[in-house]
Write a protein that holds these residues in place. Structure first.
Motif, PDB file in Angstrom:
ATOM      1  N   ARG A  79     -36.661  -3.822 -10.489  1.00 56.16           N
ATOM      2  CA  ARG A  79     -37.787  -2.905 -10.630  1.00 56.16           C
ATOM      3  C   ARG A  79     -37.825  -1.860  -9.529  1.00 56.16           C
ATOM      4  O   ARG A  79     -38.388  -0.790  -9.710  1.00 56.16           O
ATOM      5  N   SER A  80     -37.206  -2.178  -8.374  1.00 51.24           N
ATOM      6  CA  SER A  80     -37.294  -1.222  -7.270  1.00 51.24           C
ATOM      7  C   SER A  80     -36.157  -0.201  -7.277  1.00 51.24           C
ATOM      8  O   SER A  80     -36.160   0.714  -6.457  1.00 51.24           O
ATOM      9  N   GLY A  81     -35.180  -0.344  -8.179  1.00 52.83           N
ATOM     10  CA  GLY A  81     -34.141   0.685  -8.286  1.00 52.83           C
ATOM     11  C   GLY A  81     -32.741   0.121  -8.398  1.00 52.83           C
ATOM     12  O   GLY A  81     -32.549  -1.085  -8.564  1.00 52.83           O
ATOM     13  N   TYR A  82     -31.774   1.033  -8.315  1.00 55.03           N
ATOM     14  CA  TYR A  82     -30.353   0.690  -8.370  1.00 55.03           C
ATOM     15  C   TYR A  82     -29.790   0.753  -6.964  1.00 55.03           C
ATOM     16  O   TYR A  82     -30.143   1.640  -6.199  1.00 55.03           O
ATOM     17  N   ARG A  83     -28.870  -0.140  -6.628  1.00 58.36           N
ATOM     18  CA  ARG A  83     -28.226  -0.081  -5.318  1.00 58.36           C
ATOM     19  C   ARG A  83     -27.023  -1.017  -5.280  1.00 58.36           C
ATOM     20  O   ARG A  83     -26.816  -1.806  -6.208  1.00 58.36           O
ATOM     21  N   TYR A  84     -26.279  -0.953  -4.203  1.00 59.93           N
ATOM     22  CA  TYR A  84     -25.207  -1.919  -3.951  1.00 59.93           C
ATOM     23  C   TYR A  84     -25.709  -2.951  -2.951  1.00 59.93           C
ATOM     24  O   TYR A  84     -26.412  -2.609  -1.996  1.00 59.93           O
ATOM     25  N   ALA A  85     -25.354  -4.227  -3.186  1.00 53.30           N
ATOM     26  CA  ALA A  85     -25.811  -5.310  -2.315  1.00 53.30           C
ATOM     27  C   ALA A  85     -24.647  -6.264  -2.068  1.00 53.30           C
ATOM     28  O   ALA A  85     -23.829  -6.492  -2.958  1.00 53.30           O
ATOM     29  N   PRO A  86     -24.573  -6.835  -0.849  1.00 58.89           N
ATOM     30  CA  PRO A  86     -23.471  -7.742  -0.530  1.00 58.89           C
ATOM     31  C   PRO A  86     -23.631  -9.127  -1.150  1.00 58.89           C
ATOM     32  O   PRO A  86     -22.671  -9.901  -1.177  1.00 58.89           O
ATOM     33  N   ARG A  87     -24.819  -9.447  -1.640  1.00 53.55           N
ATOM     34  CA  ARG A  87     -25.063 -10.790  -2.187  1.00 53.55           C
ATOM     35  C   ARG A  87     -25.556 -10.731  -3.623  1.00 53.55           C
ATOM     36  O   ARG A  87     -26.234  -9.786  -4.023  1.00 53.55           O
ATOM     37  N   ASP A  88     -25.234 -11.779  -4.355  1.00 48.98           N
ATOM     38  CA  ASP A  88     -25.728 -11.942  -5.721  1.00 48.98           C
ATOM     39  C   ASP A  88     -27.202 -12.347  -5.652  1.00 48.98           C
ATOM     40  O   ASP A  88     -27.523 -13.401  -5.093  1.00 48.98           O
ATOM     41  N   PRO A  89     -28.097 -11.537  -6.195  1.00 47.68           N
ATOM     42  CA  PRO A  89     -29.524 -11.882  -6.101  1.00 47.68           C
ATOM     43  C   PRO A  89     -29.884 -13.189  -6.835  1.00 47.68           C
ATOM     44  O   PRO A  89     -30.893 -13.805  -6.498  1.00 47.68           O
ATOM     45  N   LEU A  90     -29.044 -13.634  -7.772  1.00 49.45           N
ATOM     46  CA  LEU A  90     -29.333 -14.897  -8.480  1.00 49.45           C
ATOM     47  C   LEU A  90     -29.103 -16.108  -7.592  1.00 49.45           C
ATOM     48  O   LEU A  90     -29.849 -17.082  -7.640  1.00 49.45           O
ATOM     49  N   SER A  91     -28.036 -16.069  -6.784  1.00 44.13           N
ATOM     50  CA  SER A  91     -27.653 -17.241  -5.989  1.00 44.13           C
ATOM     51  C   SER A  91     -27.923 -17.052  -4.506  1.00 44.13           C
ATOM     52  O   SER A  91     -27.959 -18.032  -3.759  1.00 44.13           O
ATOM     53  N   GLY A  92     -28.069 -15.819  -4.059  1.00 43.21           N
ATOM     54  CA  GLY A  92     -28.175 -15.542  -2.630  1.00 43.21           C
ATOM     55  C   GLY A  92     -26.840 -15.597  -1.903  1.00 43.21           C
ATOM     56  O   GLY A  92     -26.773 -15.385  -0.697  1.00 43.21           O
ATOM     57  N   LEU A  93     -25.760 -15.865  -2.654  1.00 44.20           N
ATOM     58  CA  LEU A  93     -24.426 -15.965  -2.050  1.00 44.20           C
ATOM     59  C   LEU A  93     -23.713 -14.616  -2.120  1.00 44.20           C
ATOM     60  O   LEU A  93     -24.007 -13.791  -2.986  1.00 44.20           O
ATOM     61  N   PRO A  94     -22.715 -14.416  -1.214  1.00 48.18           N
ATOM     62  CA  PRO A  94     -21.889 -13.217  -1.345  1.00 48.18           C
ATOM     63  C   PRO A  94     -21.240 -13.177  -2.733  1.00 48.18           C
ATOM     64  O   PRO A  94     -20.954 -14.230  -3.311  1.00 48.18           O
ATOM     65  N   TRP A  95     -21.003 -11.978  -3.257  1.00 44.96           N
ATOM     66  CA  TRP A  95     -20.264 -11.866  -4.515  1.00 44.96           C
ATOM     67  C   TRP A  95     -18.887 -12.496  -4.341  1.00 44.96           C
ATOM     68  O   TRP A  95     -18.339 -12.479  -3.228  1.00 44.96           O
ATOM     69  N   PRO A  96     -18.296 -13.050  -5.386  1.00 43.14           N
ATOM     70  CA  PRO A  96     -16.932 -13.577  -5.265  1.00 43.14           C
ATOM     71  C   PRO A  96     -15.995 -12.482  -4.753  1.00 43.14           C
ATOM     72  O   PRO A  96     -16.188 -11.308  -5.054  1.00 43.14           O
ATOM     73  N   PRO A  97     -14.993 -12.872  -3.950  1.00 42.79           N
ATOM     74  CA  PRO A  97     -14.069 -11.862  -3.423  1.00 42.79           C
ATOM     75  C   PRO A  97     -13.290 -11.186  -4.548  1.00 42.79           C
ATOM     76  O   PRO A  97     -13.131 -11.747  -5.632  1.00 42.79           O
ATOM     77  N   MET A  98     -12.840  -9.963  -4.268  1.00 43.09           N
ATOM     78  CA  MET A  98     -12.048  -9.255  -5.273  1.00 43.09           C
ATOM     79  C   MET A  98     -10.647  -9.864  -5.316  1.00 43.09           C
ATOM     80  O   MET A  98      -9.970  -9.897  -4.291  1.00 43.09           O
ATOM     81  N   PRO A  99     -10.204 -10.369  -6.479  1.00 44.62           N
ATOM     82  CA  PRO A  99      -8.860 -10.946  -6.553  1.00 44.62           C
ATOM     83  C   PRO A  99      -7.796  -9.905  -6.195  1.00 44.62           C
ATOM     84  O   PRO A  99      -7.967  -8.720  -6.474  1.00 44.62           O
ATOM     85  N   THR A 100      -6.720 -10.381  -5.589  1.00 44.96           N
ATOM     86  CA  THR A 100      -5.631  -9.487  -5.178  1.00 44.96           C
ATOM     87  C   THR A 100      -5.122  -8.640  -6.348  1.00 44.96           C
ATOM     88  O   THR A 100      -4.853  -7.455  -6.198  1.00 44.96           O
TER      89      THR A 100
END
Ligand code: MD6
Ligand code: FE
Length: 219
Positions: A79-100
Protein backbone atom coordinates in the motif's frame (compact mmCIF):
# COMPACT_ATOMS: atom_id res chain seq x y z
CA UNK A 1 -4.92 -0.46 -38.40
CA UNK A 2 -6.61 -3.21 -36.38
CA UNK A 3 -4.93 -4.96 -33.45
CA UNK A 4 -4.75 -8.13 -35.54
CA UNK A 5 -2.76 -6.40 -38.26
CA UNK A 6 -0.36 -4.91 -35.72
CA UNK A 7 0.54 -8.33 -34.31
CA UNK A 8 3.63 -9.93 -35.76
CA UNK A 9 2.91 -13.61 -36.35
CA UNK A 10 4.76 -16.03 -34.08
CA UNK A 11 6.30 -17.50 -37.24
CA UNK A 12 7.23 -14.21 -38.89
CA UNK A 13 10.57 -14.01 -37.15
CA UNK A 14 13.24 -16.62 -37.88
CA UNK A 15 14.76 -18.71 -35.08
CA UNK A 16 17.88 -17.63 -33.24
CA UNK A 17 18.07 -14.23 -34.80
CA UNK A 18 18.57 -10.82 -33.29
CA UNK A 19 15.87 -8.28 -34.05
CA UNK A 20 16.04 -4.63 -33.22
CA UNK A 21 12.58 -3.65 -31.97
CA UNK A 22 13.67 -0.06 -31.81
CA UNK A 23 16.71 1.90 -30.66
CA UNK A 24 17.81 0.35 -27.34
CA UNK A 25 15.48 -2.68 -27.50
CA UNK A 26 16.55 -5.99 -29.01
CA UNK A 27 14.76 -9.34 -29.24
CA UNK A 28 17.13 -12.31 -29.09
CA UNK A 29 14.97 -15.08 -30.48
CA UNK A 30 15.60 -18.39 -28.64
CA UNK A 31 18.69 -17.10 -26.79
CA UNK A 32 17.75 -18.89 -23.51
CA UNK A 33 16.23 -22.04 -25.02
CA UNK A 34 19.23 -24.27 -24.25
CA UNK A 35 19.56 -23.02 -20.65
CA UNK A 36 15.83 -23.20 -19.97
CA UNK A 37 15.64 -26.60 -18.21
CA UNK A 38 18.45 -25.62 -15.81
CA UNK A 39 16.97 -22.17 -15.26
CA UNK A 40 13.54 -23.65 -14.52
CA UNK A 41 14.94 -26.07 -11.94
CA UNK A 42 16.52 -23.08 -10.23
CA UNK A 43 13.21 -21.17 -10.38
CA UNK A 44 11.52 -24.11 -8.60
CA UNK A 45 14.14 -24.04 -5.85
CA UNK A 46 13.73 -20.28 -5.43
CA UNK A 47 9.93 -20.56 -5.31
CA UNK A 48 10.22 -23.26 -2.62
CA UNK A 49 11.99 -20.69 -0.40
CA UNK A 50 10.24 -17.52 -1.54
CA UNK A 51 6.85 -18.52 -2.99
CA UNK A 52 5.10 -16.72 -5.82
CA UNK A 53 2.61 -14.25 -4.35
CA UNK A 54 0.13 -11.68 -5.63
CA UNK A 55 1.41 -8.37 -4.33
CA UNK A 56 -0.92 -5.50 -3.50
CA UNK A 57 -0.51 -2.30 -5.51
CA UNK A 58 -0.53 1.13 -3.85
CA UNK A 59 -4.10 1.40 -5.19
CA UNK A 60 -5.14 -1.66 -3.15
CA UNK A 61 -5.53 -4.17 -6.03
CA UNK A 62 -3.91 -7.59 -6.03
CA UNK A 63 -1.69 -8.04 -9.09
CA UNK A 64 -2.78 -10.94 -11.30
CA UNK A 65 0.88 -11.83 -11.89
CA UNK A 66 2.46 -14.08 -9.25
CA UNK A 67 5.82 -12.70 -8.26
CA UNK A 68 9.01 -13.61 -6.42
CA UNK A 69 12.67 -12.54 -6.55
CA UNK A 70 16.24 -13.67 -6.19
CA UNK A 71 19.44 -11.70 -5.80
CA UNK A 72 20.59 -9.02 -3.37
CA UNK A 73 17.47 -6.93 -4.00
CA UNK A 74 13.87 -7.86 -4.81
CA UNK A 75 11.08 -5.75 -6.24
CA UNK A 76 8.13 -5.39 -3.85
CA UNK A 77 4.82 -3.57 -3.82
CA UNK A 78 2.40 -2.77 -1.01
CA UNK A 79 0.00 0.00 0.00
CA UNK A 80 2.90 2.37 0.57
CA UNK A 81 4.38 1.98 -2.93
CA UNK A 82 6.86 0.14 -5.12
CA UNK A 83 10.50 -0.33 -4.15
CA UNK A 84 13.44 -2.72 -3.98
CA UNK A 85 14.06 -4.50 -0.66
CA UNK A 86 16.82 -6.87 0.49
CA UNK A 87 14.36 -9.15 2.32
CA UNK A 88 11.24 -11.08 1.42
CA UNK A 89 8.41 -9.36 3.32
CA UNK A 90 6.62 -12.74 3.71
CA UNK A 91 9.47 -14.46 5.58
CA UNK A 92 11.69 -11.59 6.72
CA UNK A 93 14.61 -13.50 5.18
CA UNK A 94 16.99 -12.27 2.47
CA UNK A 95 15.81 -13.18 -1.04
CA UNK A 96 17.40 -16.42 -2.30
CA UNK A 97 20.78 -15.73 -3.93
CA UNK A 98 20.91 -15.33 -7.69
CA UNK A 99 22.02 -18.68 -9.18
CA UNK A 100 25.28 -18.55 -11.12
CA UNK A 101 23.55 -19.68 -14.31
CA UNK A 102 21.15 -16.68 -14.08
CA UNK A 103 23.96 -14.15 -13.87
CA UNK A 104 25.83 -15.76 -16.75
CA UNK A 105 22.73 -15.80 -18.97
CA UNK A 106 21.87 -12.18 -18.19
CA UNK A 107 25.42 -11.00 -18.84
CA UNK A 108 25.68 -12.85 -22.15
CA UNK A 109 22.29 -11.59 -23.34
CA UNK A 110 23.08 -8.00 -22.39
CA UNK A 111 26.39 -8.18 -24.26
CA UNK A 112 24.62 -9.64 -27.33
CA UNK A 113 22.19 -6.74 -27.13
CA UNK A 114 24.98 -4.17 -27.05
CA UNK A 115 25.28 -3.65 -23.28
CA UNK A 116 28.59 -5.20 -22.22
CA UNK A 117 29.45 -5.38 -18.52
CA UNK A 118 25.91 -5.84 -17.15
CA UNK A 119 26.02 -7.12 -13.55
CA UNK A 120 22.45 -7.46 -12.25
CA UNK A 121 21.75 -7.38 -8.50
CA UNK A 122 18.04 -8.20 -8.80
CA UNK A 123 16.00 -10.80 -10.65
CA UNK A 124 12.23 -10.42 -10.59
CA UNK A 125 10.42 -13.66 -11.45
CA UNK A 126 6.86 -13.36 -12.74
CA UNK A 127 4.45 -16.27 -13.11
CA UNK A 128 1.49 -15.99 -15.51
CA UNK A 129 -1.45 -18.40 -15.64
CA UNK A 130 -4.04 -18.25 -18.45
CA UNK A 131 -5.83 -14.90 -18.20
CA UNK A 132 -3.02 -13.20 -16.28
CA UNK A 133 -2.01 -9.83 -17.68
CA UNK A 134 0.37 -7.05 -16.78
CA UNK A 135 -0.92 -3.55 -17.40
CA UNK A 136 1.18 -0.85 -19.06
CA UNK A 137 3.90 0.45 -16.78
CA UNK A 138 7.40 1.90 -16.77
CA UNK A 139 10.29 0.25 -14.91
CA UNK A 140 11.56 3.22 -12.96
CA UNK A 141 12.25 2.00 -9.42
CA UNK A 142 15.90 1.25 -10.21
CA UNK A 143 18.56 3.68 -9.08
CA UNK A 144 20.43 4.00 -12.37
CA UNK A 145 18.71 3.93 -15.76
CA UNK A 146 22.10 3.55 -17.46
CA UNK A 147 21.89 -0.23 -17.04
CA UNK A 148 19.59 -2.24 -19.32
CA UNK A 149 16.93 -4.76 -18.31
CA UNK A 150 17.23 -8.33 -19.56
CA UNK A 151 13.91 -10.17 -19.84
CA UNK A 152 13.74 -13.95 -20.33
CA UNK A 153 10.46 -15.59 -21.45
CA UNK A 154 9.78 -19.24 -20.61
CA UNK A 155 6.77 -21.50 -21.08
CA UNK A 156 3.57 -20.43 -22.83
CA UNK A 157 3.75 -17.76 -25.55
CA UNK A 158 2.72 -14.23 -24.68
CA UNK A 159 2.15 -10.95 -26.46
CA UNK A 160 4.43 -8.23 -25.13
CA UNK A 161 2.98 -4.74 -25.45
CA UNK A 162 5.64 -2.22 -26.25
CA UNK A 163 4.44 1.35 -25.98
CA UNK A 164 5.93 4.79 -26.14
CA UNK A 165 7.23 7.41 -23.76
CA UNK A 166 3.67 8.27 -22.64
CA UNK A 167 1.04 5.87 -21.30
CA UNK A 168 -1.43 6.94 -24.02
CA UNK A 169 0.94 5.95 -26.86
CA UNK A 170 -0.48 2.95 -28.66
CA UNK A 171 1.70 -0.12 -28.05
CA UNK A 172 3.07 -2.45 -30.71
CA UNK A 173 2.48 -6.14 -30.04
CA UNK A 174 5.52 -8.42 -29.93
CA UNK A 175 4.98 -12.18 -29.70
CA UNK A 176 7.37 -13.84 -27.25
CA UNK A 177 7.91 -17.60 -27.05
CA UNK A 178 9.84 -19.97 -24.79
CA UNK A 179 13.53 -19.05 -24.74
CA UNK A 180 13.17 -15.54 -26.13
CA UNK A 181 15.16 -12.78 -24.47
CA UNK A 182 14.49 -9.06 -24.75
CA UNK A 183 17.28 -6.64 -23.87
CA UNK A 184 16.06 -3.18 -23.24
CA UNK A 185 17.98 -0.06 -22.30
CA UNK A 186 19.40 3.22 -23.53
CA UNK A 187 16.73 5.30 -25.29
CA UNK A 188 14.10 2.54 -24.73
CA UNK A 189 14.74 2.18 -20.98
CA UNK A 190 11.67 4.10 -19.79
CA UNK A 191 9.17 2.97 -22.40
CA UNK A 192 5.71 1.95 -21.23
CA UNK A 193 5.16 -1.79 -21.65
CA UNK A 194 2.96 -4.65 -20.48
CA UNK A 195 1.76 -8.15 -21.27
CA UNK A 196 -1.59 -9.01 -22.92
CA UNK A 197 -3.81 -11.59 -21.13
CA UNK A 198 -2.11 -14.99 -21.40
CA UNK A 199 -3.87 -17.44 -23.71
CA UNK A 200 -4.52 -20.94 -22.42
CA UNK A 201 -2.26 -23.71 -23.65
CA UNK A 202 0.18 -26.43 -22.60
CA UNK A 203 3.92 -26.09 -22.64
CA UNK A 204 6.09 -29.25 -22.42
CA UNK A 205 8.21 -27.87 -19.55
CA UNK A 206 5.78 -25.54 -17.75
CA UNK A 207 2.26 -26.79 -18.50
CA UNK A 208 -0.28 -23.96 -18.48
CA UNK A 209 2.18 -21.32 -17.28
CA UNK A 210 4.52 -18.62 -18.44
CA UNK A 211 7.50 -17.58 -16.33
CA UNK A 212 9.34 -14.34 -17.03
CA UNK A 213 12.65 -13.37 -15.46
CA UNK A 214 13.71 -9.72 -15.55
CA UNK A 215 17.25 -8.92 -14.51
CA UNK A 216 17.99 -5.43 -13.27
CA UNK A 217 20.68 -3.35 -11.67
CA UNK A 218 18.47 -1.92 -8.95
CA UNK A 219 20.73 -0.65 -6.19
C1 MD6 B 1 6.93 -9.88 -18.63
N1 MD6 B 1 8.14 -7.87 -18.36
O1 MD6 B 1 7.38 -10.02 -19.75
C2 MD6 B 1 7.02 -8.56 -17.92
N2 MD6 B 1 9.99 -4.86 -18.08
O2 MD6 B 1 6.38 -10.78 -18.02
C3 MD6 B 1 8.39 -6.61 -18.03
O3 MD6 B 1 7.65 -5.93 -17.35
C4 MD6 B 1 9.60 -6.01 -18.58
O4 MD6 B 1 9.99 -7.78 -20.10
C5 MD6 B 1 11.07 -4.23 -18.57
C6 MD6 B 1 11.82 -4.77 -19.57
C7 MD6 B 1 11.47 -5.97 -20.09
C8 MD6 B 1 10.34 -6.61 -19.60
FE1 FE C 1 8.44 -4.03 -16.74
Amino acid sequence: MTDEQMTLGFDDLPDDACHRLEPGAVLLRGFARGDAPTVLRAVEAIAAEAPFRHMVTPGGQHMSVGLTNCGALGWVSDRSGYRYAPRDPLSGLPWPPMPTCFGALARAAAAAGGFAGFEPDACLINQYLPGTRLSLHQDKDERDFGAPIVSVSLGLPAVFLFGGAARRDRPIRVPLVHGDVVVWGGPARLRYHGVAPLKDGQHPLLGARRVNLTFRLAG
